[in-house]
Motif scaffolding. Structure first.
Motif, PDB file in Angstrom:
ATOM      1  N   ASP A  92      49.570  50.110  56.647  1.00 49.37           N
ATOM      2  CA  ASP A  92      50.794  49.512  57.178  1.00 49.37           C
ATOM      3  C   ASP A  92      50.771  49.720  58.678  1.00 49.37           C
ATOM      4  O   ASP A  92      50.875  50.848  59.156  1.00 49.37           O
ATOM      5  CB  ASP A  92      52.035  50.152  56.556  1.00 49.37           C
ATOM      6  N   ILE A  93      50.583  48.619  59.402  1.00 51.25           N
ATOM      7  CA  ILE A  93      50.466  48.693  60.842  1.00 51.25           C
ATOM      8  C   ILE A  93      51.706  48.070  61.471  1.00 51.25           C
ATOM      9  O   ILE A  93      52.612  47.619  60.768  1.00 51.25           O
ATOM     10  CB  ILE A  93      49.161  48.043  61.324  1.00 51.25           C
ATOM     11  N   ALA A  94      51.800  48.077  62.793  1.00 54.26           N
ATOM     12  CA  ALA A  94      53.064  47.766  63.452  1.00 54.26           C
ATOM     13  C   ALA A  94      53.539  46.333  63.249  1.00 54.26           C
ATOM     14  O   ALA A  94      54.722  46.072  63.369  1.00 54.26           O
ATOM     15  CB  ALA A  94      52.980  48.072  64.940  1.00 54.26           C
ATOM     16  N   THR A  95      52.657  45.393  62.965  1.00 56.15           N
ATOM     17  CA  THR A  95      53.100  44.012  62.763  1.00 56.15           C
ATOM     18  C   THR A  95      53.370  43.680  61.311  1.00 56.15           C
ATOM     19  O   THR A  95      54.008  42.669  61.021  1.00 56.15           O
ATOM     20  CB  THR A  95      52.063  43.011  63.302  1.00 56.15           C
ATOM     21  N   GLY A  96      52.896  44.495  60.370  1.00 57.88           N
ATOM     22  CA  GLY A  96      53.137  44.241  58.954  1.00 57.88           C
ATOM     23  C   GLY A  96      52.023  44.784  58.087  1.00 57.88           C
ATOM     24  O   GLY A  96      51.057  45.352  58.590  1.00 57.88           O
ATOM     25  N   PHE A 114      49.902  40.592  57.082  1.00 57.92           N
ATOM     26  CA  PHE A 114      51.142  39.843  56.917  1.00 57.92           C
ATOM     27  C   PHE A 114      52.011  40.168  58.135  1.00 57.92           C
ATOM     28  O   PHE A 114      52.579  41.255  58.237  1.00 57.92           O
ATOM     29  CB  PHE A 114      51.862  40.239  55.627  1.00 57.92           C
ATOM     30  N   VAL A 115      52.089  39.232  59.068  1.00 53.35           N
ATOM     31  CA  VAL A 115      52.763  39.474  60.350  1.00 53.35           C
ATOM     32  C   VAL A 115      54.252  39.192  60.168  1.00 53.35           C
ATOM     33  O   VAL A 115      54.750  38.103  60.460  1.00 53.35           O
ATOM     34  CB  VAL A 115      52.149  38.600  61.459  1.00 53.35           C
ATOM     35  N   THR A 116      54.947  40.196  59.670  1.00 51.97           N
ATOM     36  CA  THR A 116      56.360  40.045  59.321  1.00 51.97           C
ATOM     37  C   THR A 116      57.294  40.851  60.213  1.00 51.97           C
ATOM     38  O   THR A 116      58.494  40.577  60.249  1.00 51.97           O
ATOM     39  CB  THR A 116      56.581  40.495  57.863  1.00 51.97           C
ATOM     40  N   ALA A 117      56.779  41.851  60.916  1.00 49.81           N
ATOM     41  CA  ALA A 117      57.655  42.776  61.630  1.00 49.81           C
ATOM     42  C   ALA A 117      58.153  42.242  62.968  1.00 49.81           C
ATOM     43  O   ALA A 117      59.163  42.716  63.476  1.00 49.81           O
ATOM     44  CB  ALA A 117      56.949  44.109  61.841  1.00 49.81           C
ATOM     45  N   THR A 118      57.455  41.273  63.556  1.00 53.62           N
ATOM     46  CA  THR A 118      57.894  40.748  64.851  1.00 53.62           C
ATOM     47  C   THR A 118      59.069  39.792  64.697  1.00 53.62           C
ATOM     48  O   THR A 118      59.828  39.587  65.645  1.00 53.62           O
ATOM     49  CB  THR A 118      56.748  40.014  65.563  1.00 53.62           C
ATOM     50  N   HIS A 119      59.189  39.166  63.507  1.00 55.30           N
ATOM     51  CA  HIS A 119      60.266  38.214  63.208  1.00 55.30           C
ATOM     52  C   HIS A 119      60.231  36.997  64.134  1.00 55.30           C
ATOM     53  O   HIS A 119      61.244  36.338  64.324  1.00 55.30           O
ATOM     54  CB  HIS A 119      61.639  38.890  63.295  1.00 55.30           C
ATOM     55  N   GLU A 120      59.059  36.699  64.681  1.00 56.85           N
ATOM     56  CA  GLU A 120      58.926  35.556  65.585  1.00 56.85           C
ATOM     57  C   GLU A 120      57.781  34.626  65.214  1.00 56.85           C
ATOM     58  O   GLU A 120      57.533  33.648  65.932  1.00 56.85           O
ATOM     59  CB  GLU A 120      58.735  36.035  67.026  1.00 56.85           C
ATOM     60  N   GLY A 121      57.077  34.902  64.145  1.00 58.92           N
ATOM     61  CA  GLY A 121      56.000  34.031  63.722  1.00 58.92           C
ATOM     62  C   GLY A 121      54.983  33.771  64.820  1.00 58.92           C
ATOM     63  O   GLY A 121      54.610  34.674  65.574  1.00 58.92           O
ATOM     64  N   LEU A 122      54.554  32.517  64.926  1.00 57.04           N
ATOM     65  CA  LEU A 122      53.563  32.163  65.939  1.00 57.04           C
ATOM     66  C   LEU A 122      54.114  32.248  67.354  1.00 57.04           C
ATOM     67  O   LEU A 122      53.341  32.355  68.314  1.00 57.04           O
ATOM     68  CB  LEU A 122      53.034  30.751  65.679  1.00 57.04           C
ATOM     69  N   SER A 123      55.441  32.192  67.507  1.00 58.91           N
ATOM     70  CA  SER A 123      56.020  32.230  68.856  1.00 58.91           C
ATOM     71  C   SER A 123      55.602  33.487  69.603  1.00 58.91           C
ATOM     72  O   SER A 123      55.348  33.454  70.810  1.00 58.91           O
ATOM     73  CB  SER A 123      57.548  32.164  68.775  1.00 58.91           C
ATOM     74  N   ASN A 124      55.519  34.601  68.897  1.00 62.80           N
ATOM     75  CA  ASN A 124      55.110  35.846  69.533  1.00 62.80           C
ATOM     76  C   ASN A 124      53.699  35.747  70.084  1.00 62.80           C
ATOM     77  O   ASN A 124      53.398  36.234  71.186  1.00 62.80           O
ATOM     78  CB  ASN A 124      55.213  36.995  68.528  1.00 62.80           C
ATOM     79  N   LEU A 125      52.815  35.090  69.322  1.00 64.94           N
ATOM     80  CA  LEU A 125      51.437  34.931  69.769  1.00 64.94           C
ATOM     81  C   LEU A 125      51.345  34.004  70.977  1.00 64.94           C
ATOM     82  O   LEU A 125      50.577  34.254  71.909  1.00 64.94           O
ATOM     83  CB  LEU A 125      50.577  34.390  68.636  1.00 64.94           C
ATOM     84  N   TYR A 126      52.121  32.925  70.954  1.00 67.09           N
ATOM     85  CA  TYR A 126      52.099  31.994  72.080  1.00 67.09           C
ATOM     86  C   TYR A 126      52.602  32.665  73.362  1.00 67.09           C
ATOM     87  O   TYR A 126      52.082  32.414  74.451  1.00 67.09           O
ATOM     88  CB  TYR A 126      52.944  30.758  71.771  1.00 67.09           C
ATOM     89  N   ARG A 127      53.594  33.526  73.224  1.00 61.77           N
ATOM     90  CA  ARG A 127      54.145  34.183  74.402  1.00 61.77           C
ATOM     91  C   ARG A 127      53.256  35.321  74.893  1.00 61.77           C
ATOM     92  O   ARG A 127      53.013  35.442  76.103  1.00 61.77           O
ATOM     93  CB  ARG A 127      55.539  34.735  74.081  1.00 61.77           C
TER      94      ARG A 127
END
Length: 208
Positions: A92-96, A114-127
């Motif tokens: 269990d790592i910081a993004t999910g 499973f990238v669930t912890a940022t709650h921003e989906g791909l938007s976090n990656l784009y930013r």
């Protein structure tokens, strides 16, 4: 998998998540089931942003298995890594939630987050990730969902593919080819194919 390698691949797979609580060993606990995100909720939360595409027909987060090591069938892992493929190793790592299958003899590996912890989906990656990586490929559709492939450095052995299953969460897949195949295969193409398999598994679970 050793802690050091898990950190390196985890950073590549989940991306740079500046501005949230992620550490280099990104991820967090198992996701809570949620309903599909509609236009009203995503607009209210400011998603998508930073140029990320909207997910027009999202899957509910409840389609994700509680154990990320169940993201693929045993046969699918064998097809990717061979008959001696190891069992998955959960973390269990910081993004999910995260799982890795790595063959220490060949160097080949499969990694899923499973990238669930940022709650921003791909938007976090784009930013946060897009400006920091050397290779960034936008993929119009994997199973009907927008995705991106990226590598922190050109020529990096592992390539990460993240698929936005809703505006709030994504799934990431990374494939590391064996040492014998280094330079002979495109790691991003391998990751993209396995990401398609993951999406098919999740859509099947959702009855779509």
């Amino acid at each position: 998998m050793t802690r050091i390698l898990r950190v390196v691949v985890g950073l590549s797979l989940a991306g740079v998540v500046a501005g949230c609580s992620a550490a280099p060993t990104e991820g967090v606990a198992s996701p809570k089931p949620t309903a599909p995100s509609g236009a009203t909720s995503t607009q209210a939360s400011g998603l998508p942003h930073s140029g990320a595409p909207a997910v027009s027909n999202p899957l509910p987060q409840s389609v994700l298995p509680q154990d990320p090591c169940q993201a693929f069938t045993r046969q699918q892992i064998v097809e990717a890594l061979g008959g001696d493929a190891p069992e998955g190793e959960r973390d269990d790592i910081a993004t999910g939630p995260w799982c890795s299958w790595q063959d220490p003899d060949t160097g080949a590996g499969v990694f899923v987050n499973f990238v669930t912890a940022t709650h921003e989906g791909l938007s976090n990656l784009y930013r946060n990730t897009k400006p920091a990586v050397k290779v960034w490929r936008e993929i119009p559709s994997i199973g009907g969902f927008p995705a991106v492939a990226f590598q922190t450095d050109a020529g990096e052995t592992t390539c990460s593919v993240n698929v936005g299953l809703s505006d709030e969460y994504a799934v990431g897949v990374a494939v590391a080819p064996s040492r014998a195949k280094k330079g002979q295969v495109d790691a991003c193409e391998l990751s993209e194919r396995l990401a398609e398999t993951l999406v098919d598994n999740l859509r099947e679970g959702a009855g779509r």
